[in-house]
Design an enzyme around this catalytic site. Structure first.
Site, mmCIF file in Angstrom:
data_model
loop_
_atom_site.group_PDB
_atom_site.id
_atom_site.type_symbol
_atom_site.label_atom_id
_atom_site.label_comp_id
_atom_site.label_asym_id
_atom_site.label_seq_id
_atom_site.Cartn_x
_atom_site.Cartn_y
_atom_site.Cartn_z
ATOM 1 N N ASP A 104 126.370 -46.240 14.129
ATOM 2 C CA ASP A 104 125.119 -45.606 14.565
ATOM 3 C C ASP A 104 124.626 -46.262 15.852
ATOM 4 O O ASP A 104 125.047 -47.378 16.196
ATOM 5 C CB ASP A 104 124.088 -45.775 13.433
ATOM 6 N N ASP A 106 120.819 -45.840 17.446
ATOM 7 C CA ASP A 106 119.427 -46.279 17.508
ATOM 8 C C ASP A 106 119.027 -47.138 16.314
ATOM 9 O O ASP A 106 119.262 -46.783 15.158
ATOM 10 C CB ASP A 106 118.503 -45.053 17.590
#
Ligand SMILES: [Mg+2]
Length: 269
Positions: A104, A106
């Site tokens: 991922d 953010d």
């Protein structure tokens, strides 16, 4: 993809699109009050998913429909159909035998904000509806070392629920060592019960050899047993989570399958 919705919203006379919407990761069905939306663990505009999408529900949700316009963008959960084309191309021969690690962006590797910050690592210009906005990006401590080592050990894939117009240039700036073999953005997610879910079964990889590293459990709700959870990161420059994970992944890279070792890790943590 969001802009398609915004065009529909404009056509129906609804409000202006916020720049922050482009970063929003998690979407919540608009049942909570504003007080619910703007409280909780997030810092400034970090928890954009809940804050922003809730704030702009009029643009995202189509009138009285329970289902947002973005529903099941790239999946077919309602019909039970399975999309034939995998999200990823065939694994490169140089990665043969490696575990696929989905990472991922953010609050896992970086934290981004539309609010100016003192010492951003990058400033990314993003155009939204003809207006240029600056996105300030802070790198999580040890992210360079982490990505370099992960790229050596695994077939690494960036998988973010953010829009590519933001996440692609961030990845260009962040991934100087070329760790990511592929990048997947919001349109590759499945919108399920108010969240953008990263459906690992659609990657085109053996699930016994797929790991997801993500700060948001909702992202891997279909495959929790494949997950290595990480704490959400915003601005703590003493954070060592990525550094601390490297020895674990070095060990994991030598394993045949991932389920047993991840299960052991869950029990011990
Ligand atoms: Mg995240």
């Amino acid at each position: 993809m969001y802009l398609e919705n915004s065009e529909q919203s404009k056509a129906s006379g609804e409000g202006e699109l916020s720049a922050e919407v482009i970063l929003a990761e998690q979407c919540v069905i608009p049942k909570a009050t504003e007080a619910t939306v703007f409280s909780g663990p997030s810092k400034d505009s970090a928890d954009l998913g809940i804050k922003v999408l809730m704030a702009y529900t009029g643009q995202i949700f189509n009138g009285e429909m329970d289902c947002p316009l973005l529903c099941e963008e790239n999946g077919n959960l309602n019909t039970g159909e399975v999309q034939a084309k995998p999200l990823l191309p065939q694994m490169e021969s140089s990665d043969a035998g490696k575990i696929c690690v989905v990472i991922d962006l953010d609050e896992t590797l970086v934290h981004s904000s539309f609010k100016p910050m003192n010492n951003p690592d990058f400033i990314i210009p993003v155009e939204i509806e003809g207006k240029l906005h600056q996105v300030y990006v802070l790198k999580r401590p040890h992210v360079d070392e982490f990505l370099k080592r992960m790229g050596e050990l695994f077939e690494c894939i960036l998988f973010t629920a953010s829009l590519s117009k933001y996440a692609d240039p961030v990845s260009d700036m962040l991934d100087k060592c070329g760790a990511f073999k592929n990048r997947l953005f919001r349109e590759a997610c499945v919108f399920h019960k108010g969240n953008y879910v990263k459906d690992l079964s659609r990657l085109g990889r053996d699930l016994n050899r797929v790991i997801i590293i993500d700060n948001s459990p909702a992202s891997y709700i279909f495959h929790p047993e494949n997950a290595v959870p990480v704490e959400s990161w915003f601005d703590d420059m003493s954070d060592t989570e990525l550094l601390d994970l490297i020895p674990f992944f070095e060990k994991l890279s030598k394993e045949g399958g991932i389920y047993d070792i991840l299960k052991e890790q869950r029990i011990s943590s």
